[in-house]
Design a protein around this motif. Sequence first.
Motif, PDB file in Angstrom:
ATOM      1  N   SER A 198     -30.279  43.399  17.963  1.00 14.11           N
ATOM      2  CA  SER A 198     -29.689  43.782  19.245  1.00 14.11           C
ATOM      3  C   SER A 198     -29.967  42.762  20.336  1.00 14.11           C
ATOM      4  N   GLY A 199     -31.209  42.277  20.436  1.00 16.20           N
ATOM      5  CA  GLY A 199     -31.533  41.300  21.461  1.00 16.20           C
ATOM      6  C   GLY A 199     -30.734  40.030  21.303  1.00 16.20           C
ATOM      7  N   ALA A 200     -30.575  39.568  20.062  1.00 12.09           N
ATOM      8  CA  ALA A 200     -29.789  38.355  19.803  1.00 12.09           C
ATOM      9  C   ALA A 200     -28.324  38.582  20.138  1.00 12.09           C
ATOM     10  N   ILE A 201     -27.800  39.754  19.795  1.00 12.66           N
ATOM     11  CA  ILE A 201     -26.395  40.059  20.073  1.00 12.66           C
ATOM     12  C   ILE A 201     -26.157  40.192  21.567  1.00 12.66           C
ATOM     13  N   MET A 202     -27.145  40.728  22.288  1.00 13.89           N
ATOM     14  CA  MET A 202     -27.009  40.810  23.737  1.00 13.89           C
ATOM     15  C   MET A 202     -26.953  39.410  24.362  1.00 13.89           C
ATOM     16  N   ALA A 203     -27.660  38.456  23.753  1.00 11.55           N
ATOM     17  CA  ALA A 203     -27.579  37.077  24.236  1.00 11.55           C
ATOM     18  C   ALA A 203     -26.168  36.529  24.043  1.00 11.55           C
ATOM     19  N   VAL A 204     -25.577  36.790  22.885  1.00 12.30           N
ATOM     20  CA  VAL A 204     -24.206  36.355  22.618  1.00 12.30           C
ATOM     21  C   VAL A 204     -23.254  37.000  23.616  1.00 12.30           C
ATOM     22  N   MET A 205     -23.446  38.287  23.856  1.00 10.59           N
ATOM     23  CA  MET A 205     -22.613  39.016  24.807  1.00 10.59           C
ATOM     24  C   MET A 205     -22.786  38.457  26.219  1.00 10.59           C
ATOM     25  N   GLY A 206     -24.014  38.068  26.576  1.00  2.00           N
ATOM     26  CA  GLY A 206     -24.266  37.486  27.889  1.00  2.00           C
ATOM     27  C   GLY A 206     -23.530  36.171  28.082  1.00  2.00           C
ATOM     28  N   VAL A 207     -23.554  35.319  27.063  1.00  4.65           N
ATOM     29  CA  VAL A 207     -22.828  34.050  27.134  1.00  4.65           C
ATOM     30  C   VAL A 207     -21.341  34.300  27.365  1.00  4.65           C
ATOM     31  N   LEU A 208     -20.772  35.209  26.593  1.00  5.05           N
ATOM     32  CA  LEU A 208     -19.344  35.490  26.686  1.00  5.05           C
ATOM     33  C   LEU A 208     -18.995  36.098  28.041  1.00  5.05           C
ATOM     34  N   THR A 209     -19.889  36.910  28.579  1.00  2.00           N
ATOM     35  CA  THR A 209     -19.642  37.526  29.886  1.00  2.00           C
ATOM     36  C   THR A 209     -19.547  36.478  30.976  1.00  2.00           C
ATOM     37  N   VAL A 210     -20.416  35.480  30.940  1.00  3.09           N
ATOM     38  CA  VAL A 210     -20.375  34.424  31.958  1.00  3.09           C
ATOM     39  C   VAL A 210     -19.136  33.554  31.785  1.00  3.09           C
ATOM     40  N   LEU A 211     -18.781  33.230  30.545  1.00  2.52           N
ATOM     41  CA  LEU A 211     -17.647  32.339  30.295  1.00  2.52           C
ATOM     42  C   LEU A 211     -16.316  33.000  30.638  1.00  2.52           C
ATOM     43  N   ASN A 212     -16.208  34.304  30.391  1.00  2.00           N
ATOM     44  CA  ASN A 212     -14.961  35.006  30.700  1.00  2.00           C
ATOM     45  C   ASN A 212     -15.265  36.458  31.047  1.00  2.00           C
ATOM     46  N   GLY A 262     -30.656  38.410  29.285  1.00  2.00           N
ATOM     47  CA  GLY A 262     -31.051  37.403  30.262  1.00  2.00           C
ATOM     48  C   GLY A 262     -30.919  35.990  29.713  1.00  2.00           C
ATOM     49  N   VAL A 263     -31.350  35.792  28.460  1.00  2.00           N
ATOM     50  CA  VAL A 263     -31.221  34.478  27.821  1.00  2.00           C
ATOM     51  C   VAL A 263     -29.747  34.084  27.734  1.00  2.00           C
ATOM     52  N   GLY A 264     -28.905  35.036  27.336  1.00  2.00           N
ATOM     53  CA  GLY A 264     -27.485  34.742  27.200  1.00  2.00           C
ATOM     54  C   GLY A 264     -26.817  34.416  28.523  1.00  2.00           C
ATOM     55  N   LEU A 265     -27.151  35.152  29.568  1.00  2.00           N
ATOM     56  CA  LEU A 265     -26.557  34.884  30.875  1.00  2.00           C
ATOM     57  C   LEU A 265     -26.951  33.499  31.384  1.00  2.00           C
ATOM     58  N   LEU A 266     -28.211  33.138  31.194  1.00  2.00           N
ATOM     59  CA  LEU A 266     -28.673  31.828  31.640  1.00  2.00           C
ATOM     60  C   LEU A 266     -27.982  30.706  30.870  1.00  2.00           C
ATOM     61  N   TYR A 267     -27.892  30.879  29.544  1.00  2.00           N
ATOM     62  CA  TYR A 267     -27.257  29.812  28.760  1.00  2.00           C
ATOM     63  C   TYR A 267     -25.758  29.775  29.019  1.00  2.00           C
ATOM     64  N   GLY A 268     -25.159  30.937  29.247  1.00  2.00           N
ATOM     65  CA  GLY A 268     -23.743  30.969  29.588  1.00  2.00           C
ATOM     66  C   GLY A 268     -23.464  30.235  30.887  1.00  2.00           C
ATOM     67  N   ALA A 269     -24.372  30.397  31.872  1.00  2.00           N
ATOM     68  CA  ALA A 269     -24.209  29.686  33.145  1.00  2.00           C
ATOM     69  C   ALA A 269     -24.283  28.175  32.922  1.00  2.00           C
ATOM     70  N   TYR A 270     -25.186  27.761  32.025  1.00  2.00           N
ATOM     71  CA  TYR A 270     -25.282  26.332  31.716  1.00  2.00           C
ATOM     72  C   TYR A 270     -23.985  25.823  31.078  1.00  2.00           C
ATOM     73  N   LEU A 271     -23.462  26.570  30.104  1.00  2.00           N
ATOM     74  CA  LEU A 271     -22.220  26.149  29.452  1.00  2.00           C
ATOM     75  C   LEU A 271     -21.072  26.076  30.450  1.00  2.00           C
ATOM     76  N   LYS A 272     -21.017  27.047  31.335  1.00  5.85           N
ATOM     77  CA  LYS A 272     -19.917  27.065  32.312  1.00  5.85           C
ATOM     78  C   LYS A 272     -20.018  25.878  33.248  1.00  5.85           C
ATOM     79  N   SER A 273     -21.242  25.465  33.568  1.00  2.01           N
ATOM     80  CA  SER A 273     -21.418  24.304  34.440  1.00  2.01           C
ATOM     81  C   SER A 273     -20.943  23.019  33.776  1.00  2.01           C
TER      82      SER A 273
END
Length: 298
Positions: A198-212, A262-273
């Motif tokens: 679940s924690g790993a999947i939430m990271a994936v979900m966080g990345v996707l949330t920031v990107l779109n 939290g990890v996913g949101l942070l990494y998603g912000a990096y990817l978006k930048s």
Amino acid sequence: MATCDRCGTQVGMPYRCRFCGGSYCEEHRLPESHDCPGLEEWNDPSGVFGQYEEEEERSRVDRAVDAVSATGGPLGYLRGNATYVFLGLMALTAFAQYIVAPLFGVAVNSGPWVDLFTLNTYNLTFVYPWFVSVFAHGGFGHLLFNGIALYFFGPPVERRMGSAKFAALFVGAGVLAGLAQVLTAAALGDVAAVYGASGAIMAVMGVLTVLNPGLRVYLYFVIPMPLWVLTLGFAAYSLFVTGFFGPGSGGVAQVAHLAGLGVGLLYGAYLKSQGGRGPNQLQLGGGRRGPGGGRGPF
């Protein structure tokens, strides 16, 4: 095209000398072939010869890595398919938990079973449970729910990141999420045992949330909503439960969910930048099966 500094030949892929900085053709790439000032260091044991030997050794390693990860190589199957590899590992770990372990006398939910498949207060320093616990699950329902979530959210994020970075995010976030849960419980004077992706999947979900953030998803396959609403709602619920009932209330690792997100949101912000965005819609699966089955980064 570049010009060889020694003979003037036009070279498409010149060799750059690390000692004098010049560009040379293949014939003049060695220091002795272009009267390199580095020749004066040949009497130094740590000089030219040693450094060239190190470069040669690094090039062998690079070639070996390229060979196993190239199309048709042993790691070629991971290109574009890391999501499905993780789904397979989740299923195999569940098989080991509920079929293999009992055959060897390790009863489900017994002390040895818990130590084998969960990250808990008492095996925290053993390291291997950090990783095993990411793929272990507490029954078929737990496995099914996480598997469905990874199946939908994993492939588009993997395509955006590349399989190697996606794998690092998934495993790294899963480990950090488990550690956050157990350490939070320890700080409150409690014991804890955690498993699941679940924690790993939430990271994936966080990345996707920031990107779109506006990506349309369906809660329980029925209720349509933007992805950011689903993510925000999930985070708010986890925060509420943690604050009022404790980090592991109801047998759910709420802190692990929040840490992974939290990890996913942070990494998603990096990817978006770095430019670009996520997919405009989710697709069923969408991976590239077979060795080296796709384009895009590994």
